[in-house]
Write an enzyme that holds these catalytic residues in place. Structure first.
Site, PDB file in Angstrom:
ATOM      1  N   GLU A 158      -4.668  -8.468  -0.577  1.00  0.00           N
ATOM      2  CA  GLU A 158      -5.503  -8.475   0.628  1.00  0.00           C
ATOM      3  C   GLU A 158      -6.942  -8.300   0.186  1.00  0.00           C
ATOM      4  O   GLU A 158      -7.241  -7.492  -0.693  1.00  0.00           O
ATOM      5  CB  GLU A 158      -5.150  -7.329   1.575  1.00  0.00           C
ATOM      6  CG  GLU A 158      -3.751  -7.346   2.144  1.00  0.00           C
ATOM      7  CD  GLU A 158      -3.482  -6.146   3.054  1.00  0.00           C
ATOM      8  OE1 GLU A 158      -4.474  -5.457   3.420  1.00  0.00           O
ATOM      9  OE2 GLU A 158      -2.318  -5.893   3.367  1.00  0.00           O
ATOM     10  N   GLU A 211       0.820  -1.216   0.000  1.00  0.00           N
ATOM     11  CA  GLU A 211       0.000   0.000   0.000  1.00  0.00           C
ATOM     12  C   GLU A 211       0.854   1.265   0.000  1.00  0.00           C
ATOM     13  O   GLU A 211       0.752   2.100   0.911  1.00  0.00           O
ATOM     14  CB  GLU A 211      -0.973  -0.012   1.176  1.00  0.00           C
ATOM     15  CG  GLU A 211      -1.977  -1.155   1.096  1.00  0.00           C
ATOM     16  CD  GLU A 211      -3.017  -1.156   2.209  1.00  0.00           C
ATOM     17  OE1 GLU A 211      -2.931  -0.298   3.107  1.00  0.00           O
ATOM     18  OE2 GLU A 211      -3.904  -2.022   2.172  1.00  0.00           O
TER      19      GLU A 211
END
Length: 571
Positions: free
Chosen positions: A306, A184
């Site tokens: 994820e 991220e």
């Protein structure tokens, strides 16, 4: 992912405001064919990613930001845990790693030998179970990489130093081990809010990552490398930027990754999105059609590193159980149809780290069935019957998804079709006499669980509930501690609206009257708490609350705020 995933996708808010054995991996070459023309190489890497399904994350462990892997409350990883997760049917494992406190000072940024050895030990356990393995730089993304604009040379030097050491340590490992550049990635800590600048910095980071690994020798010359979009979000601009980076690198062993936690209003239960409805489903369709068209269709495999829901845990009430199951069933189906491999985010809330049991067996069974096909669901898993009301048949629409209903069980007892229930197409009708017998005790709440079985896929449970209208009582409290006494009378809370008596939405996120479950309010055993975060954004005066329950009833309540004092009045 952070320990508590709490980001708020602004694009969703804007829309709502406006709309209310490993397969072969090709070796790297100094002058490979362009990605769009390298069909054979792309097919090999796509097979690699396909073989990773299903995937699982060892979250909140080696990625913890404290002194060791237990600092976020999970026990130290054991070999037994890795064996057990492999035994559940998982083929790949993502091992998030935060290196921050385990690296020394400039200029060497030497990783603590004991920590690097510990990461290697866990990787070795996963390799021994024949799992595909992914390791990365995880919370380093926001701990120090996010300062790249202000500290460009320092961040890049540290990033290069860490990956140089990690790449060297694992260069002899087979290609079932892959490296992910950074989790991220973001650049907002004292830096830019300009999207184009952030994308440029990410491109620089990813290009550097690829160069470090490829030049480190051994099997790293052709090791699969995973590159993320900005913040791992699947917006088109961010995916286009990553596509440009990947094609520019001319490396046929690169994989794209994004993360997905569902349509945000549904994922956290805000703005009235309590159900897995057409809009929530369409978000999956649109998102992953775009992912497919941007990457997969052009020969670049994709891993959803994820996935999950933000208001996730069973029995918290944030997301009703049946709605949650429908989300996971459909998401798995759609990802598989687009040849995209997902990896479940699990920070210990799903598979017990010491018990080796699933906290929600229904969810696991639904996910497991999705690995080979589709499961049938229904428009609801709740059959609500009001106490004292005349007995009626109850019809529920099934989402058969290509399957057929085989039987309905009450415990070990098989219900009789034609007597206890009827089926006409996808319309399942439970007969009044049978429902009356199941609720004959007069007990409020769940009186029985009926299990629908199908020729394929997971079972679906129907909870037969006897209820009365919920009753809320008047109370005095403060903005730091305010709980409305409530007799739920067999039903459960779905959501809450808050509007000023004089007009306008009250409380946080006032673009909607429906407040966020678990942030603005939360139900408990004997009442409903309005949380400090709610009162922090409520003006003095009267606020009308509407509590929506899963039996379909709405109960109104009034609060009056005067400074830190709050009066609650039943209506």
């Amino acid at each position: 992912m952070f320990k508590q995933k709490s980001f708020m996708p602004l694009m969703f808010i804007a829309v709502l405001v406006l709309a209310l054995a490993a397969p072969a991996v090709s070796a790297a070459s100094s002058e490979p064919a362009p990605r769009a023309q390298a069909a054979a190489a792309a097919t090999g890497l796509q097979s690699y990613v396909d073989a990773m399904q299903p995937g699982w994350n060892l979250g909140n462990t080696l990625d913890a930001t404290g002194a060791d892997e237990t600092s976020w409350g999970n026990p130290a990883v054991t070999q037994e845990l890795i064996k057990k997760i492999a035994a559940q049917g998982y083929k790949s494992i993502r091992i998030p790693v935060t290196w921050d406190v385990h690296t020394g000072a400039a200029p060497g940024y030497t990783i603590e030998p004991a920590y690097l050895a510990r990461v290697q030990q866990v990787v070795d356990w996963a390799v021994a179970e024949n799992l595909y393995v992914m390791i990365n730089l995880h919370h380093d993304s926001w701990l120090w990489i996010s300062r790249m604009e202000q500290q460009h040379d320092q961040v890049l030097a540290r990033y290069k130093a860490i990956w140089t050491q990690v790449a060297d340590r694992f260069k002899s490992y087979s290609n079932k081990l892959m490296f992910e550049s950074v989790n991220e990635p973001r650049f907002t800590d004292g830096g830019t809010t300009d999207e184009n600048k952030a994308l440029q910095m990410l491109d620089e980071l990813n290009v550097s990552f690829r160069s470090i690994v490829r030049s480190s020798g051994g099997n790293n010359a052709a090791r699969p490398l995973v590159l993320s979009t900005l913040e791992a979000s699947p917006t088109q601009t961010r995916m286009d930027s990553l596509y440009s980076t990947i094609t520019g690198l001319n490396d046929s062993n690169l994989i794209a990754t994004v993360h997905y936690y569902g349509f945000w209003p549904f994922s956290v239960n805000i703005a009235g999105y309590t159900k897995f409805d057409a809009e929530t489903q369409n978000d999956i369709n649109t998102t992953f059609t775009n992912v497919y068209n941007t990457f997969t269709a052009k020969g670049i495999p994709v891993i959803v590193g994820e996935y999950g829901l933000l208001g996730f845990d069973k029995n918290t009430g944030v997301i009703e159980q049946g709605e949650k199951l429908k989300f996971f069933e459909y998401l798995a189906y759609y990802l598989k149809s687009k040849q995209i491999t997902p990896m479940l985010w699990d920070n210990g809330q799903h598979f017990g780290r010491t018990t080796y049991q699933w906290s929600d067996p229904q969810l696991y069974n639904m996910m497991k069935a999705s690995w080979t096909g589709r499961s049938s669901t229904a428009e609801s898993d709740l059959i609500n019957l009001k106490k004292g009301a005349a007995a009626k048949d109850v019809t529920v629409k099934l989402n058969l998804n290509g399957n057929t209903l085989s039987s309905i069980l009450y415990g070990s007892q098989r219900l009789v079709q034609g007597t206890d229930y009827t089926l006409s197409g996808d319309q399942l009708t439970f007969k009044a006499a049978r429902l009356s017998s199941l609720t004959s005790s007069g007990k409020l709440g769940v009186n029985a669980v009926l299990t629908a079985r199908f020729n394929k896929g997971a079972d679906w449970s129907f909870n037969v509930i006897l209820y009365n209208t919920p009753v809320l009582s008047s109370v005095q409290g403060t903005t730091s501690s305010f709980k409305i006494p409530a007799a739920f009378n067999g039903t459960t809370l779905a959501t809450m609206e808050a509007v000023y008596a004089s007009g306008g939405n009250a409380g946080p996120q006032n673009w909607t009257p429906y407040k966020e479950f678990g942030y603005a309010f939360t139900p408990g055993t004997n009442g409903i708490s309005l949380l400090p975060a709610f009162f922090n954004e409520v003006n003095n005066g009267e606020v009308i609350l509407k509590f929506h329950f899963w039996n379909g009833e709405i109960v109104n309540y009034k609060i009056t705020k005067n400074g830190t004092s709050v009066t609650g009045t039943a209506m």
